[in-house]
Each structure stands twice: as structure tokens, then as C-alpha cells.
Design a protein around this motif. Structure first.
Motif: not given
Length: 249
Positions: A1-4, A151-155
């Protein structure tokens, strides 16, 4: 998981599965809606401008091309990636349909296809291409990609897709001489009190041009409802003639 966010480097909520923030997802959503609207204009621009016949030589060793190469570079066929150019004599970029289809195929390959055969057995297979009815033109590809943006915004490749569509739209706008619509809002900024809030067509937030303030549409509506009645009353009080002034006149 990303913070930014991988695109704008904005802070993401804790434990968010996202790699792209909501603002960048909305921006890409508006770009995918905008791209098909440029097609009629680009098709009209495909033929070079004609003018009156001129006497004398034109300095050409051969007849000019019957189409505009810069427009054909966007509308024509091509590979979904830039080809090797060791001699540095190539210009342009990836055509619209090729780039959009490339990302649609890439995204579809990550989503397993499920089918049930005649015996009731469930098969999970790799999806080779997006399911597009009626052909893979720019409008259908944009609608398909738009539907899968959450979905793409989680890849992990979100920023690559975002950057490439942004660059494609910049090439299109440079030819069509268009830009996103910007509206000036009538309520002052809640932070700097300046009359500098603007709403851009491809932005989720209403932003201030003088300070870093950003408001969602709901936040702006609440802010406007709080401050505008008092400002309107003050304005009416300033422009309404006073009885004392009328009597003196």
C-alpha cells in the motif's frame, strides 16, 4: 500500500488500497470523456488547408502529402508503444486508438475471465482483450477504460497510464487549440479571503489561485451558503440610497 498518490504525490488515507488519489482518478475520467469529442475536429483537420494557386516555384522537389501528417499520427494505426528510433528522425507519438487499446488489453489481462461450459464446469481463464461490442474505436475504448478506472487506481502502473493519457490529450489539444473550461466562483476563498476560487472542467476540487486552498464541490456549496447571504446584504446596503441622503438632495 502507498502513502502518496503516484501521480500528484498527494497524501492518501491510511490503509488505502489506492495508488492514485480520487482527484487524479477524476481528472483521468474527464480526459477519457474529452478525447472522443476531439475526433470530428481532427477528422476535419486531416486534409491540408487549400489556397489559391500561386505562380512560380514552391521550392518542393515533389508534390506535398494529401494529408496532415501530425493529425494522421493521432488518427492512424500504429503500435501501442514507441518504436526504437536509433537515428532520431522520427516525430510524433503513439496514435490514439493504439494507445487506448494497449492499456485496455493490459488492464483486461489482469482481470480473470470466468465462463461456464455446457457441463456446468466453471473455467477461470486469462482475458486477452477487452469485451467491446461494435468495434474498438476511440469512443468505445474510452468508455471501457472509464468503467474500470476505480480498479486501475489501485494498480502499481497507475501513474504510467495517467501520464500517457495526459500526454496524448496534450498532443490533441495542441492541434485543436482547445483547453479545459475554467469558471470563476463567486464566493471568496475561505483561507485567504480573496476572490480567487476557480473551478476547472477536469479538476475534482475547486482551487484558489492565490493560496493552496482546495474545496470539494460539497465543501464549496456549504461555504457559499454560509458567507454569501451576509455579503449580499452588505452589497445591497452599500448600493441602496440612504433616506438622509435623499432628504439632503
Amino acid at each position: 500500500m502507498n502513502d502518496i498518490c503516484l501521480s500528484c504525490f498527494a497524501r492518501l488515507p491510511d490503509d488505502s488500497p489506492r495508488t492514485g488519489c480520487e482527484a487524479c482518478e477524476y481528472r483521468l475520467h474527464t480526459w477519457l470523456r474529452e478525447l472522443p469529442r476531439h475526433l470530428p475536429l481532427l477528422q476535419d483537420m486531416l486534409r491540408p488547408d487549400t489556397g489559391p494557386a500561386q505562380r512560380g516555384g514552391t521550392g518542393r522537389a515533389h508534390a506535398p502529402l494529401p494529408v496532415r501528417v501530425d493529425v494522421l499520427d493521432l488518427l492512424g494505426p500504429g503500435a501501442p508503444v514507441l518504436l526504437a528510433d536509433p537515428h532520431g528522425d522520427q516525430t510524433g507519438g503513439v496514435p490514439m486508438t493504439a494507445l487506448l487499446m494497449g492499456w485496455a488489453r493490459y488492464l483486461a489481462a489482469e482481470i480473470p475471465a470466468v465462463r461456464v461450459d455446457a457441463h456446468g464446469t466453471i473455467h477461470i481463464e486469462r482475458c486477452e482483450a477487452p469485451g467491446l461490442r461494435g468495434g474498438a474505436d476511440v469512443a468505445r475504448l474510452c468508455r471501457w477504460l472509464d468503467a474500470y478506472l476505480p480498479y486501475a487506481a489501485t494498480r502499481p502502473w497507475w501513474d504510467d497510464a495517467y501520464d500517457q493519457v495526459e500526454q496524448l490529450l496534450h498532443r490533441v489539444r495542441r492541434l485543436t487549440h482547445t483547453k479545459p473550461l475554467t469558471r470563476t466562483k463567486d464566493a471568496p476563498c475561505p483561507e485567504c479571503q480573496g476572490w480567487s476560487l476557480v473551478e476547472k472542467e477536469d479538476e475534482l476540487h475547486i482551487s484558489c489561485t492565490l493560496c493552496p486552498a482546495r474545496l470539494t464541490p460539497d465543501e464549496y456549496a456549504t461555504h457559499r451558503a454560509q458567507v454569501m447571504p451576509a455579503l449580499a446584504a452588505l452589497t445591497l446596503n452599500m448600493i441602496t440610497p440612504k433616506p438622509e441622503a435623499e432628504a439632503a438632495a
